[in-house]
Design a protein around this motif. Structure first.
Motif, short mmCIF file in Angstrom:
data_model
loop_
_atom_site.label_atom_id
_atom_site.label_comp_id
_atom_site.label_asym_id
_atom_site.label_seq_id
_atom_site.Cartn_x
_atom_site.Cartn_y
_atom_site.Cartn_z
N ASN A 1 0.97 -1.39 -0.03
CA ASN A 1 0.27 0.15 0.17
C ASN A 1 1.05 1.37 -0.23
OD1 ASN A 1 -2.49 -1.92 -0.29
ND2 ASN A 1 -2.15 -1.06 2.56
N LEU A 2 2.18 0.64 -0.07
CA LEU A 2 2.80 2.35 0.00
C LEU A 2 2.75 3.13 -1.00
CD1 LEU A 2 5.16 3.64 1.31
CD2 LEU A 2 7.22 2.33 -0.30
N VAL A 3 2.23 4.08 -0.94
CA VAL A 3 2.65 5.32 -2.09
C VAL A 3 3.62 6.50 -1.86
CG1 VAL A 3 0.01 5.63 -2.51
CG2 VAL A 3 0.65 7.31 -0.51
N TYR A 4 4.09 7.01 -0.30
CA TYR A 4 4.55 7.73 -1.28
C TYR A 4 6.03 7.39 -0.13
CZ TYR A 4 7.25 12.37 -1.54
OH TYR A 4 7.84 13.08 -2.16
N LYS A 5 7.49 7.65 -0.33
CA LYS A 5 8.85 6.77 0.69
C LYS A 5 9.54 8.31 -0.10
CE LYS A 5 10.76 2.61 2.06
NZ LYS A 5 12.06 2.92 1.76
N ARG A 6 10.98 8.03 1.21
CA ARG A 6 11.83 8.80 0.77
C ARG A 6 12.60 8.06 0.08
NH1 ARG A 6 15.78 12.55 4.51
NH2 ARG A 6 17.03 10.67 4.93
N THR A 7 13.19 8.84 -1.04
CA THR A 7 13.53 8.11 -2.16
C THR A 7 15.09 7.76 -1.76
OG1 THR A 7 15.63 8.76 -4.05
CG2 THR A 7 14.76 10.34 -3.02
N LYS A 8 15.63 6.47 -2.04
CA LYS A 8 17.10 6.56 -1.19
C LYS A 8 18.62 7.25 -2.25
CE LYS A 8 16.61 2.86 1.03
NZ LYS A 8 15.83 2.99 2.89
N ILE A 9 18.13 7.73 -2.84
CA ILE A 9 19.20 9.02 -3.55
C ILE A 9 18.98 10.03 -2.32
CG2 ILE A 9 19.57 10.29 -4.96
CD1 ILE A 9 19.21 8.02 -6.12
N MET A 10 18.11 9.81 -1.49
CA MET A 10 18.69 11.17 0.11
C MET A 10 19.61 9.97 1.33
SD MET A 10 17.58 13.88 -0.74
CE MET A 10 17.47 15.01 0.90
N THR A 11 20.80 11.15 1.51
CA THR A 11 21.46 9.80 2.52
C THR A 11 20.62 10.24 3.37
OG1 THR A 11 22.57 11.85 3.99
CG2 THR A 11 23.43 10.83 0.78
N ASP A 12 21.16 9.98 4.73
CA ASP A 12 20.57 9.05 6.09
C ASP A 12 20.75 10.58 6.92
OD1 ASP A 12 19.05 6.87 5.99
OD2 ASP A 12 20.76 5.95 6.88
N ARG B 1 15.04 16.84 -1.89
CA ARG B 1 13.88 15.47 -1.83
C ARG B 1 13.46 16.03 -3.45
NH1 ARG B 1 10.02 16.69 0.54
NH2 ARG B 1 8.93 16.04 -1.39
N ILE B 2 13.12 16.57 -4.40
CA ILE B 2 12.78 16.82 -5.43
C ILE B 2 13.30 16.22 -6.88
CG2 ILE B 2 11.71 17.55 -7.61
CD1 ILE B 2 10.40 19.47 -5.18
N LEU B 3 14.94 16.64 -6.46
CA LEU B 3 15.85 16.77 -7.02
C LEU B 3 15.80 15.24 -7.21
CD1 LEU B 3 17.70 17.48 -9.46
CD2 LEU B 3 19.72 18.32 -7.26
N ALA B 4 16.27 14.98 -5.88
CA ALA B 4 16.82 13.02 -5.24
C ALA B 4 15.49 12.72 -5.75
CB ALA B 4 16.89 12.79 -4.21
N GLU B 5 14.33 12.42 -5.44
CA GLU B 5 13.50 12.41 -6.63
C GLU B 5 13.58 11.63 -7.94
OE1 GLU B 5 10.21 13.45 -5.13
OE2 GLU B 5 10.25 12.62 -3.20
N ILE B 6 13.49 12.80 -8.76
CA ILE B 6 13.64 12.96 -10.14
C ILE B 6 15.38 11.80 -10.78
CG2 ILE B 6 14.81 14.05 -11.82
CD1 ILE B 6 11.90 14.46 -12.04
N ILE B 7 16.41 11.95 -10.18
CA ILE B 7 17.15 11.15 -10.76
C ILE B 7 17.59 9.67 -9.64
CG2 ILE B 7 19.76 10.52 -9.26
CD1 ILE B 7 20.30 14.22 -8.84
N GLU B 8 16.67 9.29 -9.01
CA GLU B 8 16.58 7.98 -8.80
C GLU B 8 15.35 7.55 -9.92
OE1 GLU B 8 14.30 6.62 -5.31
OE2 GLU B 8 15.42 5.01 -5.38
N GLU B 9 14.12 8.22 -9.94
CA GLU B 9 13.00 7.39 -11.03
C GLU B 9 13.38 7.49 -12.53
OE1 GLU B 9 10.10 10.41 -10.42
OE2 GLU B 9 9.98 9.44 -8.68
N GLU B 10 14.27 8.56 -13.17
CA GLU B 10 15.30 9.19 -14.04
C GLU B 10 16.52 7.60 -14.04
OE1 GLU B 10 14.43 10.30 -17.10
OE2 GLU B 10 12.59 11.26 -15.70
N GLY B 11 17.03 7.31 -12.94
CA GLY B 11 17.56 6.12 -12.97
C GLY B 11 19.24 6.66 -13.36
N ILE B 12 19.84 8.06 -13.01
CA ILE B 12 20.62 8.15 -13.47
C ILE B 12 21.80 8.55 -12.39
CG2 ILE B 12 19.73 9.64 -15.35
CD1 ILE B 12 19.63 12.14 -14.26
N GLN B 13 21.48 7.98 -11.21
CA GLN B 13 22.35 8.33 -10.61
C GLN B 13 24.09 8.35 -10.83
OE1 GLN B 13 22.58 5.00 -7.65
NE2 GLN B 13 22.85 6.81 -5.80
#
Lengths: 263, 356, 74
Positions: A15-26, A42-54
């Protein structure tokens, strides 16, 4: 069904719909409560994750509140001298043309000390993304007047309000770079509401696509808040931003690709 | 492959040698007397052959920060300028030193202070060898004395820069930059495909993220870093001192001079010896690290030592520190863009011998 | 008829109590706690969990990314 078991039913991985992206460090963000920097990161990190460009991304952090940005996103970083991020980005992109290269700069960094680097990188049409956080104040050094401080706005170096006769006018860098032939996509957004977050994210996604196509410089201004130095609560600062910043720095696209306007 | 013989200006030799050394990028801004470096590269178009990036920046400040960015990607990058432009670059240079990045900075020195003159000088010695920007750091400084060395030191500079992760400066001057001499050019080297483990090239899942920075807000960590730099500089002092001796074996008087002044002093040594004065010359090739130990040894058999530079007397302070009071040390040199003449050096030495 | 039900989990120790999520929430699910976390902030929490529709607006505007959102049809 009791309430407690009801929540348990909902909180399940499927049921997860929103979780902190792993591109954000701890690392805990070094920003004051309610600061838009964190949302923008966070938006930038999410985009990097979603686009797979880390593994293809190189960021350049500025001098200012976001000087420690490299602690917060799990990508390769270079930390520039004050205002010089577009110069670093220019060389990085030219030497590694297949990588995604962006700068993240505040208003002092981009619109005061780094004006020359910003304008010339944009004018050369460097294939980079410039993210410009404009909160009309120098945050890190304690609330001094920025090039973008509004007329009449108080700061520690304009304690009676910005007086144009004494201190000159606020600078609209985004309007300036939109006139340069090297820029491809220029937009002004904010991150203080969910709707605006979605729009900013969409703008970032576009910028990544355009960079892949070598279209030229993409420039995203994010009008943001500074609760601590504006001396307001975070919620008040967002309201003040809407009432005072947006009329002078109106949100929306300033330059969109010609092929998209004709669609 | 064999070396190629060409007649070139010193500045052109730097540019050609950079291409042949497999440099990845050059970022510059025009200033006399070194503009030929950028001009030569734009004519040569190495971006079409070796793939070397060449870019005229909007300022010296931008150019050195482009070098910072490129160096952070582990690339062989360089810039060049002359004195006023090098002053502008100091911010970037201290960041590069603080981030421990390799790069080459060429200074074709002209007279100062301020806008000064466009004629050759050696008045940037302090700036080059003592840091130049803020904070505790050193560049490795090489002093070419010929067009041949302008070419040869480019490759050497990159080797040293990568070996020690430290910026290297070639401290030349307007005379060597502008004069034409024959030069043997090394064959074309391939651009390196090796990516240093610290370089920012995009973080793969297999390693931690790389961060290029000179910032540390924790004073204890910053001091540890400062100590690490000092250890590195000490290692460089131990391993990388380079100098050349000319007729020092039987000498009773010693000239210490680098670059253009060293060429002047070679002639002055001959003139002195024709007059029966036994003079030798020590030419530092590295100004940092400085050949202090050798100068100290030579001081044991000298009656006096003369430091000759086209400045108000800068290197003379390092010569004095090296000699540590064993014998008198004097400075002689012309300023304002005037190249010292050999007979002036001889006259000055004679006045000191009589006076002493 | 299926009803949309949401739920949020707040990483209480990372919350800085800025209240931006609270004013963003369209259903009044979120309130600020009366006690503070270890950093001294009055943290956000789902005071009215029944009202949550899982829209994730709160998570989207949270500068510190402390909110995780779940949603399902019941």
């Amino acid at each position: 069904m009791t309430e407690a078991t009801g929540i348990k039913e909902i909180i399940k991985p499927e049921n997860l719909v929103y979780k902190r992206t792993k591109i954000m460090t701890d690392n805990v963000l070094s920003y004051c409560p309610g600061c838009g920097h964190g949302t923008a990161h966070r938006i930038l990190a999410e985009i990097i994750e979603e686009e797979g460009i880390q593994s293809q991304t190189i960021g350049i952090s500025p001098v200012g509140c976001s000087v420690l940005l490299y602690n917060f996103l799990d990508i390769d970083w270079q930390e520039a001298a004050h205002g010089r991020a577009p110069a670093l980005a220019t060389a990085i992109k030219r030497l590694l043309p297949d990588k995604f290269v962006f700068t993240y700069q505040g208003d002092g960094d981009l619109a005061a000390i780094g004006t020359a680097e910003t304008i010339h990188a944009c004018n050369r049409g460097e294939n980079i993304l410039i993210i410009f956080i404009n909160n009309g104040i120098y945050g890190m050094t304690g609330g001094q007047m920025a090039p973008t401080t509004l007329v009449g706005m108080k700061s520690s170096t304009s304690p009676y309000g910005r007086d144009v006769k004494l201190m000159g006018n606020p600078l609209k860098m985004t309007e300036i770079v939109a006139t340069l032939p090297g820029t491809y996509y220029v937009t002004r957004q904010s991150v203080h509401t969910a709707a605006n977050v979605k729009k900013t994210k969409k703008a970032m996604r576009k910028a990544i696509q355009y960079q892949k196509l070598n279209k030229g410089t993409c420039f995203i201004e994010i009008v943001s808040n500074c609760p601590s130095n504006w001396k307001m609560t975070p919620v008040e600062s967002n309201k003040w931003m809407e009432a005072n910043m947006f009329p002078f720095y109106p949100l929306g696209d300033l330059k969109v690709p010609a092929e998209e306007t004709t669609k | 492959m064999e070396k190629e013989l060409r007649l070139m200006k010193g500045n052109e030799a730097v540019a050609e040698a950079a291409i042949r050394a497999g440099a990845d990028g050059y970022f510059g801004y025009p200033i006399t007397p070194q503009s030929e470096i950028l001009e030569y590269l734009m004519v040569a178009k190495p971006y079409e052959t070796t793939g070397m990036v060449v870019l005229q920046a909007e300022s010296e400040v931008a150019a050195i920060n482009m070098v910072y960015g490129g160096a952070g990607c582990g690339k062989k990058v360089m810039t060049s300028s002359s004195s006023p432009g090098i002053s502008l670059k100091q911010e970037g240079i201290t960041y590069i030193a603080g981030a421990e990045l390799p790069c080459l900075i060429v200074n074709v020195v002209r007279g100062g202070p301020g806008l000064g003159t466009i004629q050759p000088a050696q008045s940037d010695y302090f700036q080059a060898t003592k840091g130049g920007g803020h904070g505790d750091y050193h560049l490795i400084v090489l002093a070419p004395a010929s067009v041949q060395e302008m070419a040869d030191f480019v490759g050497l500079s990159f080797d040293l820069a990568f070996k020690y992760r430290n910026p290297v400066m070639m401290l030349s001057d307007g005379a060597i930059g502008q004069m034409m001499e024959k030069v043997w050019l090394s064959p074309q080297k391939e651009r390196s495909k090796t990516v240093p483990e610290w370089a920012t090239t995009g973080k793969p899942p297999t390693r931690e993220r790389n961060i290029i920075t000179s910032l540390d807000l924790d004073p204890n960590a910053q001091e540890r870093f400062n100590q690490k730099l000092i250890d590195k500089y000490n290692l460089i002092k131990e391993k990388e001192v380079r100098y050349e001796e000319f007729q020092c074996d039987d000498a009773e008087y010693l000239f210490v001079a680098y670059g253009t002044s060293a060429r002047v002093c070679q002639k002055a040594v001959q003139l002195c010896r024709a007059d029966g004065i036994k003079v030798g010359l020590l030419r530092p090739i590295t100004l940092f690290p400085f050949p202090s130990k050798r100068i100290n040894e030579l001081a044991d058999k000298m009656k006096l030592i003369l430091s000759i530079e086209m400045s108000a007397g800068q290197m003379v302070e390092d010569v004095m520190l090296s000699v540590n009071g064993k014998v008198p040390v004097y400075h002689f040199g012309r300023m304002g863009g005037i190249v010292t003449a050999p007979d002036e050096v001889v006259e000055f030495l004679k006045s000191k011998i009589i006076g002493g | 008829m299926a009803k949309i039900r949401g739920s949020i989990v707040v990483d209480v120790e990372r919350c800085k109590g800025c209240e931006v999520c609270m004013v963003t929430c369209p259903t009044g699910t979120i309130a600020m706690a009366k006690e503070v976390n270890h950093k001294g902030y009055f943290y956000a929490f789902p005071a009215n969990p029944d009202l949550c529709i899982g829209c994730a607006n709160c998570a989207m505007v949270c500068p510190d990314g402390v909110i995780t959102v779940y949603k399902t049809k019941i």
